[in-house]
Design a protein around this motif. Structure first.
Motif, PDB file in Angstrom:
ATOM      1  N   SER A 444       0.847  -1.197   0.000  1.00  8.79           N
ATOM      2  CA  SER A 444       0.000   0.000   0.000  1.00  8.79           C
ATOM      3  C   SER A 444       0.879   1.242   0.000  1.00  8.79           C
ATOM      4  O   SER A 444       2.041   1.203   0.415  1.00  8.79           O
ATOM      5  CB  SER A 444      -0.913   0.024   1.232  1.00  8.79           C
ATOM      6  OG  SER A 444      -1.730  -1.125   1.291  1.00  8.79           O
ATOM      7  N   ARG A 446       0.461   5.886   0.142  1.00 10.94           N
ATOM      8  CA  ARG A 446      -0.376   7.077   0.278  1.00 10.94           C
ATOM      9  C   ARG A 446       0.285   8.220  -0.473  1.00 10.94           C
ATOM     10  O   ARG A 446       1.502   8.407  -0.403  1.00 10.94           O
ATOM     11  CB  ARG A 446      -0.539   7.438   1.755  1.00 10.94           C
ATOM     12  CG  ARG A 446      -1.512   8.576   2.036  1.00 10.94           C
ATOM     13  CD  ARG A 446      -1.741   8.714   3.539  1.00 10.94           C
ATOM     14  NE  ARG A 446      -2.829   9.614   3.837  1.00 10.94           N
ATOM     15  CZ  ARG A 446      -2.688  10.921   4.104  1.00 10.94           C
ATOM     16  NH1 ARG A 446      -1.473  11.452   4.101  1.00 10.94           N
ATOM     17  NH2 ARG A 446      -3.734  11.671   4.381  1.00 10.94           N
ATOM     18  N   SER A 459       5.168   4.951   2.189  1.00 10.22           N
ATOM     19  CA  SER A 459       4.893   3.532   2.385  1.00 10.22           C
ATOM     20  C   SER A 459       5.928   3.004   3.367  1.00 10.22           C
ATOM     21  O   SER A 459       7.060   3.492   3.403  1.00 10.22           O
ATOM     22  CB  SER A 459       4.973   2.761   1.061  1.00 10.22           C
ATOM     23  OG  SER A 459       4.685   1.388   1.254  1.00 10.22           O
ATOM     24  N   PRO A 497       1.606   3.328   5.439  1.00 14.22           N
ATOM     25  CA  PRO A 497       0.851   2.245   4.791  1.00 14.22           C
ATOM     26  C   PRO A 497       1.663   0.965   4.633  1.00 14.22           C
ATOM     27  O   PRO A 497       2.887   1.006   4.454  1.00 14.22           O
ATOM     28  CB  PRO A 497       0.474   2.851   3.434  1.00 14.22           C
ATOM     29  CG  PRO A 497       0.407   4.322   3.696  1.00 14.22           C
ATOM     30  CD  PRO A 497       1.491   4.597   4.694  1.00 14.22           C
ATOM     31  N   ALA A 518      -1.665   4.858  -6.051  1.00 15.38           N
ATOM     32  CA  ALA A 518      -2.059   5.937  -5.141  1.00 15.38           C
ATOM     33  C   ALA A 518      -2.074   7.271  -5.879  1.00 15.38           C
ATOM     34  O   ALA A 518      -2.975   8.103  -5.680  1.00 15.38           O
ATOM     35  CB  ALA A 518      -1.100   5.993  -3.955  1.00 15.38           C
ATOM     36  N   GLU A 578      -5.036   6.946  -1.044  1.00 14.68           N
ATOM     37  CA  GLU A 578      -4.280   5.755  -0.674  1.00 14.68           C
ATOM     38  C   GLU A 578      -4.719   4.603  -1.565  1.00 14.68           C
ATOM     39  O   GLU A 578      -5.877   4.521  -1.976  1.00 14.68           O
ATOM     40  CB  GLU A 578      -4.504   5.408   0.799  1.00 14.68           C
ATOM     41  CG  GLU A 578      -3.540   4.368   1.336  1.00 14.68           C
ATOM     42  CD  GLU A 578      -3.503   4.306   2.861  1.00 14.68           C
ATOM     43  OE1 GLU A 578      -3.318   3.188   3.400  1.00 14.68           O
ATOM     44  OE2 GLU A 578      -3.645   5.361   3.499  1.00 14.68           O
TER      45      GLU A 578
END
Length: 734
Positions: A444, A446, A459, A497, A518, A578
């Motif tokens: 993930s 952001r 991240s 994330p 993202a 995100e």
């Protein structure tokens, strides 16, 4: 991703370079507090047995010594008896420092001396006296090879009839290859700085390849859910040594919890030899070919060492079932437990060992068949992964052979050993293939457009020196159409994330894809805000109708219609998005891998047997290369390590004591400047829409794979002597 003036694909300097060269980059052992205490580890001097008594009175009598922590006075840790989460754990019962009085290996931590200064802690540690009840130990893999058991690995099932095909073939090679223990030895030693905070929360600065893995580990072991934050902004090399939490982390946490103070524990260079390593391995290769050089049978068996308490497994033999086309394949992988610590993933784990043996055996088969080594590999080129029976998403290995051979001048090579010389030097040309899996993990990221117009992307990944800061900045800048100087990438913080461990050449594929997505989600938000402007010329436009470039949002149909991204955030405030990504469904139908072809020239003094590497060409097919400069550095670093593996690197153990003898950088030999020639790296053009949206496969591992085999093959070509026991030292060659 915008391609117009895109920074992706350009050989840009590292964005974190100025911080590193000016000393402003701070590492795990450089974050202090006014009341910081220092811990020094006291290690066992026997390989197997029990601790009868620990006498710490002399150490505790020194002014400034605060605590001598042992298994007898450590804090109660209920979860020490329960399984805990570790993303890189081996099968079995993981090592727990200060768990009880058992000694499982030489160098095991048995006490932690905590004092007001590091120097005092280390001096006090030398005063701790430990009495043992020793028991017989075994640390020699060769002595117990017959006692090995099947490894808990996903070894591919046999296919065809190996025995019959091998017996019937006219050209055969059946040889054994032995590789030694190697230790990672990154520049930065493992360190944990635990800041004890009001209320008992812990802020931990850690040398690691996975801040969230360390966070979960400490939370699970010490039952501190939601009270741990781990930071690792810079890592001074790791090569796999930072995948698992090492023992200095729980020791530092124990001391901090017991004393309710901040504690730092840094391992010494000698103690860097007291945890994971590349395991010693015995491999047997059985290859058979017909008169045209087509492989009829491939057999590959391996025995690796492991600890008594865990079964460490790696992908060692399956490369022989996939790199070349063959219908009759038999693979076997076994483990032999010893009184040693559990091995650990080390750069290109499994493949570095397995491909070395395979590629040496292929060179031997080339001579048995009287076929040029490159031609033999082309004859047996595999369009599909035979283990999985899947086609490759992309495989430009033929181009690697062609471009590498042309640049190296391979066509001028004479086949016969000892046939090329200059004066008293025998010249040898050798080559090998490399292969590594192209992985992608869930990740993930952001992305946030700040009020000042900067893009901040984050991240919880790591940068162990590979260039993660830089390539993620490039990916984000390209996705949002911003200049690099307006983009900041943040990493190494467990509160960011989710990200996987940085390893396996999967970071760009995984985290880079999340960064890209993202930014895509952020582009949608920007367009939505712009469309709300009164009389907006973007009303009704879709993302396909616009382009983000030079910090602006433009209409493709009329580039004069634009809006500054800074204006968008000034009018609306900060915008953030995100995204999470995981391997796509279409990957399931394909095999994915990076490939390489390595060409090496050696010069061997005929009288003295001294070996000098004079040229290396490495041709790499790794999909889209985000930054050829940082990627090229990765390949060069891998080649240097491969040279060391072939000629120098070996951790020597005294089996009578069960103890490493050369546990320092004076006697643990690695290549230095004069050992390494200029290394030419070729990135072969390769397009892949399956591996991920970036089309990037990663290059961290592939650089080392095949190098040791190419060196060994070159030495045979120069001298006519085949050495199958690494490293190839003077005594073996003479």
């Amino acid at each position: 991703m915008n391609t117009l003036n895109s920074p992706v694909g350009r050989p840009l300097d590292r964005v974190d370079g100025p911080l590193k060269v000016t000393g402003q980059a701070r590492y795990a052992a450089e974050f202090g507090t006014p009341d910081l205490l220092h811990g020094s580890v006291v290690s066992s001097t026997i390989a197997c047995g029990r601790v009868r008594r620990i006498d710490s009175r002399d150490a505790e009598a020194l002014p400034g010594v605060v605590l001598v922590l042992t298994h007898q006075n450590r804090p109660a840790i209920a979860s020490y008896d329960e399984p805990y989460e570790d993303d890189d754990a081996a099968e079995g019962s993981p090592f727990r420092p200060l768990y009880n009085d058992r000694v499982l290996y030489s160098g095991q931590p048995l006490a932690l001396v905590v004092a007001e200064s590091l120097e005092l802690a280390r001096h006090a540690g030398s005063l701790v006296r430990i009495e043992y009840d020793s028991e017989p130990h075994q640390t020699d893999l060769l002595a117990v090879r017959e006692q090995a058991h099947e490894a808990p690995a996903e070894t591919p099932e046999p296919r065809g009839d190996f025995a019959s095909a091998f017996a019937a073939a006219p050209h055969k090679v059946e040889q054994e290859y032995v590789t030694p223990v190697e230790h990672h030895n990154p520049m930065e030693m493992h360190a944990s700085t635990v800041h004890y905070q009001p209320g008992g929360d812990l802020l931990i600065y850690e040398k690691t390849q996975g801040v969230q893995n360390c966070q979960r580990y400490v939370e699970d072991v010490f039952d501190l859910k939601g009270r741990i934050r781990v930071l690792s902004p810079f890592v001074g090399g790791a090569f796999g040594s930072g995948l698992r939490p090492q023992y200095q982390l729980p020791l530092a946490v124990m001391a901090a919890l017991k004393l309710k103070r901040s504690v730092r524990v840094v391992l010494t260079r000698q103690q860097m030899f007291t945890f994971g390593y590349r395991p010693r391995s015995i491999q047997r290769l059985s290859l058979a070919a017909d008169e045209q050089g087509r492989l009829q049978a491939v057999g590959h068996s391996a025995i690796g060492q492991t600890s008594r308490f865990e079964d460490f497994t790696e992908h060692e033999v399956e490369w022989s079932g996939m790199l070349y086309r063959c219908d009759n394949v038999e693979l076997d992988y076994r483990l032999a437990p010893l009184d040693v610590y559990t091995p650990l993933d080390m750069r290109a784990p499994g493949a570095t060992l397995g491909v070395y043996a395979l590629e040496c055996a292929m060179d031997e088969l080339a001579y048995a068949s009287n076929i040029d080594p490159v031609q033999l590999r082309l004859i047996n080129f595999a369009e599909r992964n035979g283990n999985e029976d899947k086609p490759y998403s992309s495989k430009e290995l033929r181009a690697c052979y062609a471009q590498g051979a042309e640049r190296f001048g391979w066509s001028r090579r004479s086949m016969a050993p000892r046939s090329m010389r200059v004066g008293n030097e025998l010249i040898g040309w050798g080559m090998a293939t490399g292969v590594w899996e192209a992985m992608q993990m869930p990740a993930s990221a952001r992305a946030c457009l700040e009020a000042d117009g900067r893009l901040v992307v984050s991240s919880a990944t790591s940068d162990i020196g590979t260039g993660t800061y830089t390539v993620m900045t490039q990916i984000a800048a390209a996705a949002m159409g911003l200049p690099l100087e307006q983009v900041e990438f943040r990493l190494g913080d467990s509160s960011l994330p989710q990200a996987p461990l940085e390893g396996g050449s999967a970071t760009v594929s995984s985290v880079g894809s999340a960064v890209q997505q993202a930014c895509a989600a952020l582009r949608e938000k920007v367009l939505d805000v712009v469309q709300q402007f009164p009389g907006s010329p973007f009303a009704g436009a879709s993302l396909e109708d616009v382009v983000f470039v030079d910090g602006r949002l433009l209409l493709k149909s009329d580039p004069k219609v634009h809006v500054e991204l800074g204006e968008v955030v000034r009018s609306n405030g900060t915008l953030a998005a995100e995204a999470s990504v995981e391997p796509g469904e279409k990957r399931k139908e394909w095999a994915t891998a990076t490939h390489s072809a390595v060409f090496v020239e050696v010069r061997v003094d005929e009288a003295l047997g001294t070996i000098k590497i004079s040229r290396v060409v490495s041709a790499i097919a790794a999909g889209r290369v985000v930054n050829p400069k940082t990627a090229g550095n990765q390949i060069v670093g891998g080649v240097v390590w491969g040279i060391g593996m072939a000629l120098q690197e070996e951790t020597l153990i005294d089996h009578k004591l069960g103890r490493y003898m050369n546990h320092n950088l004076a006697e643990y030999h690695i290549p230095v400047q004069t050992d390494v020639p200029d290394v030419e790296v070729i990135f072969v053009e390769e397009h892949d829409s399956v591996v991920n949206d970036l089309g990037s496969k990663g290059v961290g591992e592939i650089g080392i794979i095949g190098v040791a085999a190419a060196v060994a093959n070159a030495i045979y070509h120069a001298t006519g002597k085949r050495v199958r026991d690494l490293p190839i030292t003077l005594d073996k060659l003479l």
